[in-house]
Design a protein around this motif. Structure first.
Motif, mmCIF file in Angstrom:
data_model
loop_
_atom_site.group_PDB
_atom_site.id
_atom_site.type_symbol
_atom_site.label_atom_id
_atom_site.label_comp_id
_atom_site.label_asym_id
_atom_site.label_seq_id
_atom_site.Cartn_x
_atom_site.Cartn_y
_atom_site.Cartn_z
ATOM 1 N N ASN A 101 0.941 -1.255 0.207
ATOM 2 C CA ASN A 101 -0.077 -0.101 0.017
ATOM 3 C C ASN A 101 1.043 1.402 -0.020
ATOM 4 N N ARG A 102 0.252 2.366 -0.351
ATOM 5 C CA ARG A 102 0.845 3.515 -0.327
ATOM 6 C C ARG A 102 0.929 4.043 1.093
ATOM 7 N N MET A 103 1.891 4.649 1.573
ATOM 8 C CA MET A 103 2.287 4.866 3.047
ATOM 9 C C MET A 103 2.251 6.541 2.944
ATOM 10 N N GLY A 104 2.238 6.762 4.377
ATOM 11 C CA GLY A 104 2.127 8.227 4.921
ATOM 12 C C GLY A 104 2.607 8.687 6.131
ATOM 13 N N TRP A 105 3.212 10.047 6.089
ATOM 14 C CA TRP A 105 3.563 10.525 7.516
ATOM 15 C C TRP A 105 2.616 11.855 7.952
ATOM 16 N N PHE A 106 2.108 11.664 9.026
ATOM 17 C CA PHE A 106 1.361 12.783 9.509
ATOM 18 C C PHE A 106 2.028 13.396 10.834
ATOM 19 N N ARG A 107 1.721 14.585 11.405
ATOM 20 C CA ARG A 107 2.241 14.961 12.546
ATOM 21 C C ARG A 107 1.223 15.801 13.134
ATOM 22 N N GLN A 108 1.277 15.932 14.623
ATOM 23 C CA GLN A 108 0.391 16.296 15.449
ATOM 24 C C GLN A 108 0.856 17.007 16.645
ATOM 25 N N THR A 109 0.232 18.161 16.989
ATOM 26 C CA THR A 109 0.711 18.966 17.976
ATOM 27 C C THR A 109 -0.430 18.934 19.071
ATOM 28 N N THR A 110 0.076 18.766 20.487
ATOM 29 C CA THR A 110 -1.125 18.844 21.651
ATOM 30 C C THR A 110 -2.176 19.699 21.404
ATOM 31 N N GLY A 111 -3.428 19.542 21.112
ATOM 32 C CA GLY A 111 -4.551 20.379 21.095
ATOM 33 C C GLY A 111 -4.906 20.637 19.736
ATOM 34 N N LYS A 112 -4.215 20.269 18.572
ATOM 35 C CA LYS A 112 -4.315 20.502 17.257
ATOM 36 C C LYS A 112 -4.611 19.258 16.464
ATOM 37 N N VAL A 113 -5.287 19.252 15.121
ATOM 38 C CA VAL A 113 -5.756 18.451 14.271
ATOM 39 C C VAL A 113 -4.297 17.424 13.790
ATOM 40 N N ARG A 114 -4.595 16.262 13.434
ATOM 41 C CA ARG A 114 -3.440 15.660 12.901
ATOM 42 C C ARG A 114 -3.099 16.153 11.341
ATOM 43 N N GLU A 115 -2.004 16.557 11.112
ATOM 44 C CA GLU A 115 -1.628 17.238 9.825
ATOM 45 C C GLU A 115 -0.883 16.428 8.679
ATOM 46 N N PHE A 116 -1.156 16.413 7.576
ATOM 47 C CA PHE A 116 -0.767 15.702 6.677
ATOM 48 C C PHE A 116 0.701 16.341 6.284
ATOM 49 N N VAL A 117 1.835 15.303 6.277
ATOM 50 C CA VAL A 117 3.058 15.805 5.842
ATOM 51 C C VAL A 117 3.628 15.305 4.559
ATOM 52 N N ALA A 118 3.484 14.048 4.319
ATOM 53 C CA ALA A 118 4.025 13.417 3.188
ATOM 54 C C ALA A 118 3.651 11.952 2.684
ATOM 55 N N THR A 119 3.208 11.552 1.585
ATOM 56 C CA THR A 119 2.871 10.212 1.030
ATOM 57 C C THR A 119 3.713 9.864 -0.137
ATOM 58 N N ILE A 120 3.670 8.388 -0.114
ATOM 59 C CA ILE A 120 4.680 7.796 -1.077
ATOM 60 C C ILE A 120 3.984 6.615 -1.539
ATOM 61 N N SER A 121 3.810 6.285 -2.819
ATOM 62 C CA SER A 121 3.175 4.980 -3.436
ATOM 63 C C SER A 121 4.190 3.981 -3.217
ATOM 64 N N TRP A 122 3.390 2.694 -3.457
ATOM 65 C CA TRP A 122 4.025 1.480 -3.179
ATOM 66 C C TRP A 122 5.337 1.252 -3.770
ATOM 67 N N GLY A 123 5.556 1.502 -4.975
ATOM 68 C CA GLY A 123 6.780 1.597 -5.587
ATOM 69 C C GLY A 123 7.816 2.815 -5.130
ATOM 70 N N GLY A 124 7.342 3.689 -4.649
ATOM 71 C CA GLY A 124 8.285 4.909 -4.296
ATOM 72 C C GLY A 124 8.334 5.830 -5.481
ATOM 73 N N GLY A 125 7.636 5.663 -6.748
ATOM 74 C CA GLY A 125 7.801 6.578 -7.930
ATOM 75 C C GLY A 125 7.113 7.724 -7.511
ATOM 76 N N VAL A 126 6.014 8.093 -6.759
ATOM 77 C CA VAL A 126 5.138 8.954 -6.788
ATOM 78 C C VAL A 126 4.763 9.467 -5.359
ATOM 79 N N THR A 127 5.518 10.723 -5.007
ATOM 80 C CA THR A 127 5.464 11.312 -3.565
ATOM 81 C C THR A 127 4.577 12.531 -3.838
ATOM 82 N N VAL A 128 4.243 12.800 -2.535
ATOM 83 C CA VAL A 128 3.155 14.089 -2.423
ATOM 84 C C VAL A 128 3.708 14.587 -1.199
ATOM 85 N N TYR A 129 3.928 16.054 -1.099
ATOM 86 C CA TYR A 129 4.463 16.866 0.188
ATOM 87 C C TYR A 129 3.392 17.793 0.598
#
Length: 123
Positions: free
Chosen positions: A32-60
């Protein structure tokens, strides 16, 4: 069936670098595609980056473009996030997760969240 464990967090001065790792384990590994998210206390979880299964497609997220780099090693079942030129606003708990369908930058499109690793950037 997949367990994710983040590591590599810590404290760093502004302008410094840090690399986070996410290890996947379990009886069954789903490609599957995988992703990184981040969250500060008291705030919503924020998107950071995602990568496709093969690693060829990334979004930041716009806030990290040019500074962060997401990568993966499917043989070792590892996901990475290289963070450069860190800023105090990057301070947060960082999570990795597996994509299950839907909008690729939305937290609701992922599951199997790890426990998170704390990143603290001081000025």
């Amino acid at each position: 069936q997949v367990e994710l464990v983040e590591s590599g967090g810590g404290s760093v001065q502004a302008g410094g670098s840090l690399t986070l790792s996410c290890a996947a384990s379990g009886r069954t590994f789903t490609p599957n595609r995988m992703g990184w998210f981040r969250q500060t206390t008291g705030k919503v979880r924020e998107f950071v980056a995602t990568i496709s299964w093969g690693g060829g497609v990334t979004v930041y997220a716009d806030s990290v473009k040019g500074r962060f780099a997401i990568s993966r090693d499917n043989i070792r079942k590892m996901l990475y996030l290289q963070m450069n030129s860190l800023k105090p606003e990057d301070t947060a708990v960082y999570y990795c997760a597996q994509y299950i369908g839907g909008t690729t930058v939305a937290a609701s499109s992922y599951n199997y969240w790890g426990q998170g690793t704390q990143v603290t950037v001081s000025s």
